[in-house]
Motif scaffolding. Structure first.
Motif, short mmCIF file in Angstrom:
data_model
loop_
_atom_site.label_atom_id
_atom_site.label_comp_id
_atom_site.label_asym_id
_atom_site.label_seq_id
_atom_site.Cartn_x
_atom_site.Cartn_y
_atom_site.Cartn_z
N SER A 46 -2.81 -7.07 -0.65
CA SER A 46 -1.73 -6.99 0.33
C SER A 46 -0.71 -8.12 0.17
O SER A 46 0.45 -7.96 0.53
CB SER A 46 -2.30 -7.00 1.75
N ALA A 76 1.65 -6.73 -2.24
CA ALA A 76 2.49 -5.72 -1.59
C ALA A 76 3.62 -6.40 -0.82
O ALA A 76 4.78 -5.98 -0.88
CB ALA A 76 1.66 -4.86 -0.65
N LEU A 77 3.27 -7.44 -0.13
CA LEU A 77 4.28 -8.16 0.65
C LEU A 77 5.32 -8.81 -0.26
O LEU A 77 6.52 -8.77 0.00
CB LEU A 77 3.60 -9.21 1.53
N MET A 100 6.19 -7.82 -3.20
CA MET A 100 7.00 -6.71 -3.70
C MET A 100 8.05 -6.32 -2.68
O MET A 100 9.24 -6.18 -2.98
CB MET A 100 6.03 -5.55 -3.96
N LEU A 101 7.59 -6.17 -1.46
CA LEU A 101 8.48 -5.82 -0.35
C LEU A 101 9.62 -6.83 -0.25
O LEU A 101 10.78 -6.48 -0.07
CB LEU A 101 7.64 -5.82 0.93
N ARG A 102 9.29 -8.08 -0.42
CA ARG A 102 10.32 -9.11 -0.28
C ARG A 102 11.31 -9.08 -1.44
O ARG A 102 12.48 -9.41 -1.27
CB ARG A 102 9.65 -10.48 -0.16
N LEU A 158 0.63 0.74 -8.37
CA LEU A 158 0.07 1.33 -7.15
C LEU A 158 -1.25 0.67 -6.78
O LEU A 158 -1.53 0.38 -5.61
CB LEU A 158 -0.17 2.82 -7.35
N TYR A 211 11.78 -0.65 -10.87
CA TYR A 211 10.76 -0.48 -9.85
C TYR A 211 11.27 0.36 -8.67
O TYR A 211 10.49 1.00 -7.99
CB TYR A 211 10.28 -1.84 -9.35
N LEU A 270 9.02 3.41 -7.45
CA LEU A 270 8.35 3.42 -6.15
C LEU A 270 8.75 4.63 -5.33
O LEU A 270 7.94 5.20 -4.61
CB LEU A 270 8.66 2.14 -5.38
N SER A 271 10.01 5.04 -5.46
CA SER A 271 10.46 6.22 -4.71
C SER A 271 9.97 7.49 -5.37
O SER A 271 10.15 8.58 -4.83
CB SER A 271 11.98 6.23 -4.64
N VAL A 320 12.29 -6.30 -3.00
CA VAL A 320 13.20 -5.19 -2.72
C VAL A 320 14.18 -5.60 -1.62
O VAL A 320 15.36 -5.32 -1.69
CB VAL A 320 12.45 -3.91 -2.32
N ILE A 354 -0.68 -2.71 -5.28
CA ILE A 354 -0.17 -2.60 -3.92
C ILE A 354 -1.30 -2.23 -2.96
O ILE A 354 -1.39 -2.73 -1.85
CB ILE A 354 0.96 -1.55 -3.84
N GLU A 355 -2.17 -1.36 -3.45
CA GLU A 355 -3.25 -0.89 -2.60
C GLU A 355 -4.31 -1.96 -2.34
O GLU A 355 -4.78 -2.12 -1.22
CB GLU A 355 -3.90 0.35 -3.23
N TYR A 363 2.81 2.78 -13.76
CA TYR A 363 2.90 3.07 -12.34
C TYR A 363 1.56 2.90 -11.65
O TYR A 363 1.45 2.29 -10.58
CB TYR A 363 3.42 4.49 -12.16
#
Lengths: 236, 236
Positions: free
Chosen positions: B125, B128-129, B131-133, B118, B88, B92-93, B135, B121-122, B114
């Motif tokens: 939310s 998305a959060l 996922m953020l956690r 996306l 991932y 993501l990058s 990473v 994530i869109e 992918y």
DNA sequence: AAAACAAATTGATATATGTCATTGTTATAA
DNA sequence: TTATAACAATGACATATATCAATTTGTTTT
């Protein structure tokens, strides 16, 4: 050295690349909710173990972010400069800080509350994605550094760090690195002993790769440095 | 060894903790859009430099994720197991893969496009959060490992890795690590030479910290190992 | 079952780097 | 201006770890 903190009024985060995807309205409230301060060299922004209430945008100056390891020896994780954000990692994980951040060049920072961040992530998916990409970029760097530190010699790593610093902080007209670090800080970045850095820097100088005067490091043979760094492909 | 790939029908990602925040509808289309496959030990999921079309969820089995450094020497970045996701970061990058992933224990993986990612994530939310956690958690680990590898001896790091493996993969009834690695793989994780690992493992055995039979590692003195690992505070 | 290969082990040796101790140098403060 | 401390530089030395070479053991493959 005291933490001379003076609130600043007229600073805006609107130009920050990190906030590129915000609407005018979002920018407006962001700018309202942030708190800016001016910090002198040596000031500590937050300490390992402390509770964070937000993250920080660096408007100017340089910050070192480090972890405290064995015997209190510090390992510098990164240097942050204008346009960078710090403290977001622990904040998002909702943990206490796992690094310490210290000013190494007089700085202006803006504190953005956690709630504001959460709100942006929730309401603006482009922002969430941008945030995600920032963390991913940092993770990539970290993974590359793990490989380097595990496989390269100290000599190679020092050359590499000098190149990295060159890319991040540029050179002045005189090919001199625009960031001033003590030998110890360099050692704590490279992951070695201060004496080793001193000796290797002298060697680099003898080999006409760099020139030294005090903490000023002047790059006089870039190609040579790149060769010593033994880059695999990644970092330029 | 061939990449025996056989599509599997009845697998669902609904139980995945990573997708906890998805609505029933989102889960339904996720399960529709994913592609599962069964891979044998030795199979390569993706290679450094390749273009990624999605990320992978590990339904069962074990994967090693590594970077190729100096002279092709591999540096293992992490081991992923049931419930983990891989690939991932680069996805993501939107870069080509900067690691290689290889099956080290027969596995079932689901590929999620992918676009699906996306979209989640869109639209979601909370996702998305989450996922953020994820990473952020991995970044934290990476930073801790940088500190370790920079400051600790190989002996300490080996003890620490054994403890980490114990936590990630558990022990069977017999206190034996449920992951089977070659000495070389251990070396490539710890960041040292294979011979060093062999010698240190023998020492640990002599010191009655562990027992060895082939690749099976049995932990017989946990407290002792912890002591050798010289943990600062982080990793348990 | 033999052949071919990969992995593990062990010993001998070299060396890069850490550690300790001392001195010189520069900045900061009193 | 001296006093005090932080930083930098060097030398001597110890040692953990890498490297090289040779052998043994264990696994695949045919």
């Amino acid at each position: 050295m005291k933490n001379l903190i003076e609130p600043l009024d007229d600073i805006t985060l609107s130009g920050f690349r990190f906030f590129k995807s915000l609407s005018d309205e979002e920018l407006k409230s962001l700018n309202y909710e942030k708190t800016c301060s001016s910090l002198k060299k040596g000031s500590i922004i937050y300490k390992e173990g402390s509770r964070l209430t937000g993250f920080y945008c660096i408007v100017r100056g340089i910050v070192k972010v480090y972890k405290t390891g064995i015997d209190g020896k510090e390992q510098i994780i990164r240097f942050a400069r204008k346009g960078d954000i710090i403290a977001y990692r622990s904040l998002l994980s909702q943990e206490s800080a796992c690094t310490t951040s210290k000013i190494i060049e007089d700085a202006i920072l803006c504190h953005v509350p956690y709630k504001t961040l959460l709100n942006l992530i929730e309401k603006n998916s482009s922002f969430a994605l941008a945030m995600l990409r920032i963390v991913c970029a940092e993770l990539k760097e970290a993974n590359e550094y793990i490989t380097d530190i595990a496989q390269k010699t100290v000599r190679e790593r020092l050359a590499e760090i000098l190149l990295l610093l060159k890319d991040s902080f540029d050179l002045d007209a005189d090919q001199t690195l625009q960031i001033s670090l003590t030998r110890e800080e360099l050692a704590n970045t490279v992951g070695t002993a201060t004496e080793s850095i001193i000796r290797l820097l002298s060697e680099f100088k003898q080999d006409k790769l760099i020139d030294l005067q005090g903490r000023k490091i002047k790059i006089i043979n870039l190609a040579g440095l790149i060769k010593v760094a033994n880059l695999t492909n990644n970092r330029s």
